[in-house]
Scaffold this motif. Structure first.
Motif, PDB file in Angstrom:
ATOM      1  N   VAL A 387      48.495  47.567 -14.513  1.00 47.15           N
ATOM      2  CA  VAL A 387      49.173  47.684 -13.763  1.00 47.15           C
ATOM      3  C   VAL A 387      49.130  46.089 -13.282  1.00 47.15           C
ATOM      4  O   VAL A 387      48.278  45.860 -12.126  1.00 47.15           O
ATOM      5  N   GLY A 388      50.090  45.498 -13.408  1.00 50.35           N
ATOM      6  CA  GLY A 388      50.139  43.861 -12.994  1.00 50.35           C
ATOM      7  C   GLY A 388      51.787  43.372 -12.191  1.00 50.35           C
ATOM      8  O   GLY A 388      52.421  44.515 -12.933  1.00 50.35           O
ATOM      9  N   ARG A 389      51.429  42.955 -11.156  1.00 52.21           N
ATOM     10  CA  ARG A 389      52.901  42.727 -10.062  1.00 52.21           C
ATOM     11  C   ARG A 389      52.284  41.119 -10.075  1.00 52.21           C
ATOM     12  O   ARG A 389      51.536  40.792  -9.138  1.00 52.21           O
ATOM     13  N   PHE A 390      53.198  41.013  -9.803  1.00 50.20           N
ATOM     14  CA  PHE A 390      53.815  39.031  -9.235  1.00 50.20           C
ATOM     15  C   PHE A 390      55.262  39.147  -7.933  1.00 50.20           C
ATOM     16  O   PHE A 390      56.580  38.848  -8.863  1.00 50.20           O
ATOM     17  N   PRO A 391      55.205  39.078  -6.758  1.00 51.18           N
ATOM     18  CA  PRO A 391      56.138  38.579  -5.970  1.00 51.18           C
ATOM     19  C   PRO A 391      57.238  37.324  -6.266  1.00 51.18           C
ATOM     20  O   PRO A 391      55.952  36.446  -6.521  1.00 51.18           O
ATOM     21  N   PHE A 392      58.052  37.333  -6.137  1.00 46.81           N
ATOM     22  CA  PHE A 392      59.298  36.136  -6.172  1.00 46.81           C
ATOM     23  C   PHE A 392      58.743  35.164  -4.904  1.00 46.81           C
ATOM     24  O   PHE A 392      58.311  34.063  -5.157  1.00 46.81           O
ATOM     25  N   ALA A 393      58.314  36.053  -3.630  1.00 46.07           N
ATOM     26  CA  ALA A 393      58.233  35.251  -3.055  1.00 46.07           C
ATOM     27  C   ALA A 393      56.661  33.732  -2.963  1.00 46.07           C
ATOM     28  O   ALA A 393      56.368  32.867  -2.416  1.00 46.07           O
ATOM     29  N   GLY A 394      55.700  34.555  -4.406  1.00 49.48           N
ATOM     30  CA  GLY A 394      54.697  33.413  -4.897  1.00 49.48           C
ATOM     31  C   GLY A 394      55.086  32.567  -5.477  1.00 49.48           C
ATOM     32  O   GLY A 394      54.486  31.580  -5.705  1.00 49.48           O
ATOM     33  N   ASN A 395      56.687  32.432  -5.555  1.00 43.49           N
ATOM     34  CA  ASN A 395      57.142  31.582  -7.205  1.00 43.49           C
ATOM     35  C   ASN A 395      57.937  30.403  -6.847  1.00 43.49           C
ATOM     36  O   ASN A 395      58.687  30.340  -5.769  1.00 43.49           O
ATOM     37  N   GLY A 396      57.264  29.112  -6.926  1.00 36.00           N
ATOM     38  CA  GLY A 396      58.048  28.345  -6.389  1.00 36.00           C
ATOM     39  C   GLY A 396      59.488  27.911  -6.454  1.00 36.00           C
ATOM     40  O   GLY A 396      60.818  27.619  -6.003  1.00 36.00           O
ATOM     41  N   LYS A 397      59.888  28.257  -7.936  1.00 32.70           N
ATOM     42  CA  LYS A 397      61.292  28.272  -8.172  1.00 32.70           C
ATOM     43  C   LYS A 397      62.325  29.194  -7.333  1.00 32.70           C
ATOM     44  O   LYS A 397      63.681  28.910  -6.958  1.00 32.70           O
ATOM     45  N   LEU A 468      47.850  38.370 -15.893  1.00 33.48           N
ATOM     46  CA  LEU A 468      47.180  37.852 -14.952  1.00 33.48           C
ATOM     47  C   LEU A 468      46.822  38.956 -14.029  1.00 33.48           C
ATOM     48  O   LEU A 468      45.304  39.111 -13.825  1.00 33.48           O
ATOM     49  N   ASP A 469      47.575  39.535 -13.055  1.00 31.07           N
ATOM     50  CA  ASP A 469      47.678  40.717 -11.929  1.00 31.07           C
ATOM     51  C   ASP A 469      46.523  41.062 -12.458  1.00 31.07           C
ATOM     52  O   ASP A 469      45.792  41.926 -12.295  1.00 31.07           O
ATOM     53  N   ALA A 470      47.784  42.012 -13.799  1.00 31.43           N
ATOM     54  CA  ALA A 470      47.140  43.122 -14.202  1.00 31.43           C
ATOM     55  C   ALA A 470      45.442  43.444 -14.284  1.00 31.43           C
ATOM     56  O   ALA A 470      44.783  44.137 -14.497  1.00 31.43           O
ATOM     57  N   TYR A 471      45.252  42.410 -15.121  1.00 30.48           N
ATOM     58  CA  TYR A 471      43.818  41.914 -15.495  1.00 30.48           C
ATOM     59  C   TYR A 471      42.821  40.925 -14.849  1.00 30.48           C
ATOM     60  O   TYR A 471      42.155  40.544 -14.506  1.00 30.48           O
ATOM     61  N   GLY A 472      42.816  41.033 -13.031  1.00 34.36           N
ATOM     62  CA  GLY A 472      42.463  40.488 -11.909  1.00 34.36           C
ATOM     63  C   GLY A 472      42.083  38.538 -11.974  1.00 34.36           C
ATOM     64  O   GLY A 472      42.009  38.479 -11.367  1.00 34.36           O
ATOM     65  N   ARG A 473      43.064  38.174 -12.543  1.00 42.11           N
ATOM     66  CA  ARG A 473      43.176  36.611 -12.745  1.00 42.11           C
ATOM     67  C   ARG A 473      44.979  36.078 -12.520  1.00 42.11           C
ATOM     68  O   ARG A 473      44.753  35.045 -12.639  1.00 42.11           O
ATOM     69  N   ALA A 474      45.302  36.631 -11.375  1.00 37.42           N
ATOM     70  CA  ALA A 474      46.742  36.048 -10.687  1.00 37.42           C
ATOM     71  C   ALA A 474      45.701  34.664 -10.044  1.00 37.42           C
ATOM     72  O   ALA A 474      44.792  35.058  -9.172  1.00 37.42           O
ATOM     73  N   LEU A 475      46.630  33.689 -10.307  1.00 38.77           N
ATOM     74  CA  LEU A 475      46.193  32.477  -9.968  1.00 38.77           C
ATOM     75  C   LEU A 475      47.109  32.027  -8.413  1.00 38.77           C
ATOM     76  O   LEU A 475      46.513  31.229  -7.857  1.00 38.77           O
ATOM     77  N   ASN A 476      48.657  32.629  -8.545  1.00 37.87           N
ATOM     78  CA  ASN A 476      49.054  31.657  -7.137  1.00 37.87           C
ATOM     79  C   ASN A 476      49.148  32.566  -6.754  1.00 37.87           C
ATOM     80  O   ASN A 476      50.532  33.412  -5.721  1.00 37.87           O
ATOM     81  N   MET A 477      48.881  33.879  -5.734  1.00 38.70           N
ATOM     82  CA  MET A 477      48.772  35.350  -5.012  1.00 38.70           C
ATOM     83  C   MET A 477      47.353  36.070  -4.482  1.00 38.70           C
ATOM     84  O   MET A 477      47.000  35.726  -5.280  1.00 38.70           O
TER      85      MET A 477
END
Length: 477
Positions: A387-397, A468-477
């Motif tokens: 499972v991968g997650r990415f929050p809106f708080a980590g996105n510039g746009k 990327l987060d699902a595979y431990g590779r998230a860049l902006n979090m």
């Protein structure tokens, strides 16, 4: 004398029906469509489209009230509920006329009235419209008997009515009445927290109503991933919507200009609460009555017509598509089902409908969108998942838009890299979800998504970051 013989007759002109008619005409089939009320059906006239127009007005009103958040000022912000409804109805009228144009363009005969199937290949149409009886418009037919080798039932669905919650047009509404509300009620009870209930709860709350949502199940938005639904609930409650889950409305006492609802949370202490208006949003049921299906032995189940992956019923020559053919009851499902049905009739060997690839969208604030398996369903199916997650708080746009509350969640099969599901909450996620739908349709793996370049700065970057987060590779979090 009008020709009454066709290759295909489609009963109902909603998204499924009119799209099926157009595809049939494209493939050279002589086609007719029967409609009793509105070209475009519920979706264009009383469903998907006019509700989005209402929600757009609410969205703009919300931004006007929060102008300071963007370094702007707007004084004495208000709205005219009549004008808001009129805009919504105008949008529907424009699209309704557009469907009429498409029928003419594709040389599809419109038959005005209510159809019943007498036998495979034969229908009878009756109409109560005196204009059609006396002088049908050019290209439009009315009462009579019609024949076609293939009959497609696309009669849609209507609001489900629970005993004691029957709509009366004034105090207790379905989505029909809610869409043309003469004023915004001071207090509103919404029974049911599916997409329809939540969209109306969001609209009326934004416009100033005190809103209470009652849901019989433990989770609002029951078809959504539990994590997304929990985030949605938190946001709705922050906006001032009162939400009561695992709770029933057992009784409505209607007064002159209000309703007293008996609300039972299962604790043995039901409470009475008064509301100006009530919206019953407890689902929909297929329009299968008065079509002659019973006498022909067409199989139905729980108010819907049973079909295979190509729209075929158990009776040769009779097909069904869209809401009347069962869930998910979504316009885009109906459209795709219509195309599959017609292409199967022409023996083009289309892929059967894959219901796991049908996205769902809810246009509340914040928006919600999903496709495929939830985390719970993936686990229940015995899948070993990532499972991968990415929050809106980590996105510039998202931050630049002032919309930093939200989440993108993806679920992969850890053994194969198959994308099993995607779930989102936040700004414009209804426009983002198609990226994952395309990926799943193409059987894309996590590696291919990781190697795809997403443009910057966009909200869509979160889709890659979640992978990327699902595979431990998230860049902006």
């Amino acid at each position: 004398m009008a020709d009454t013989h066709f290759d295909v007759i489609i009963i109902g002109s909603g998204p499924g029906g009119y799209v099926a008619a157009i595809r049939a005409a494209q493939l050279g089939l002589k086609t007719a469509i029967v409609e009793k009320q509105h070209l475009g059906g519920i979706c264009l006239n009383w469903g998907c489209i006019p509700t989005k127009a209402l929600l757009r007005s609410a969205e703009i009103y919300h931004y006007m009230r929060h102008a300071k958040d963007y370094g702007l000022s707007a004084e004495k912000v208000s709205y005219d509920p009549t004008a808001v409804v009129q805009r919504s109805r105008g949008v529907s009228k424009r699209l309704n006329e557009g469907v009429g144009f498409l029928m003419k363009k594709n040389k599809i005969t419109v038959i005005w009235g209510e159809a019943s199937v007498d036998a495979p290949g034969k229908i009878t149409v009756k109409t109560s419209d005196p204009r059609i009886k006396t002088e049908p418009p050019k290209g439009v037919l009315g009462e009579g008997s019609y024949q076609a080798k293939h009959i497609v039932v696309a009669t849609g669905a209507r609001p489900r009515v629970l005993p004691g919650l029957e709509q009366d047009g004034k105090l207790v509404w379905t989505y029909f009445e809610a869409m043309v509300a003469p004023k915004i009620p001071k207090s509103l009870l919404v029974v049911g927290s599916g997409a329809i209930g939540i969209e109306f709860a969001s609209f009326f709350r934004t416009m100033g109503a005190e809103v209470t949502v009652v849901e019989v199940l433990p989770q609002i938005l029951p078809v959504e991933d539990a994590e997304i639904a929990a985030l949605a609930r938190k946001q709705f409650e922050k906006q001032g919507i009162r939400i009561m889950t695992s709770t029933k409305v057992t009784k409505l006492d209607r007064k002159a200009d209000s309703v007293v609802a008996t609300i039972d949370a299962g604790d043995g202490k039901p409470v009475a609460a008064e509301f100006e208006r009530v919206i019953s949003a407890v689902g929909v049921v297929g329009n299968i009555e008065n079509l002659g299906l019973e006498k022909l032995g067409v199989k139905t189940d729980r108010g819907c017509i049973v079909i295979d992956g190509y729209g075929r019923t158990n009776v040769p020559g009779i097909y069904a598509i869209g809401d009347v053919a069962g869930p998910p009851m979504l316009a885009h499902k109906a459209e795709h089902e219509g195309v599959i049905c017609i292409e199967a009739i022409k023996d083009l060997k289309p892929h059967p409908m894959d219901r796991s690839l049908i996205p769902g969208c809810t246009y509340c604030h914040p928006q919600i969108a999903s496709v495929g398996l939830t985390e719970a369903k993936a686990k229940a199916a015995g899948k070993d998942i990532r499972v991968g997650r990415f929050p809106f708080a980590g996105n510039g746009k998202a931050i630049a838009l002032g919309e930093d509350q939200g989440l993108v969640k993806v679920i992969f099969d850890s053994k194969t890299g198959q994308l099993l599901g995607a779930h989102m909450i936040g700004a414009e996620v209804t426009e983002l979800i198609q990226g994952y739908v395309v990926a799943m349709n193409l059987e894309t793996t996590e590696q291919e998504l990781m190697h795809t370049i997403f443009p910057h700065p966009t909200l869509s970057e979160m889709m890659k970051e979640a992978v990327l987060d699902a595979y431990g590779r998230a860049l902006n979090m």
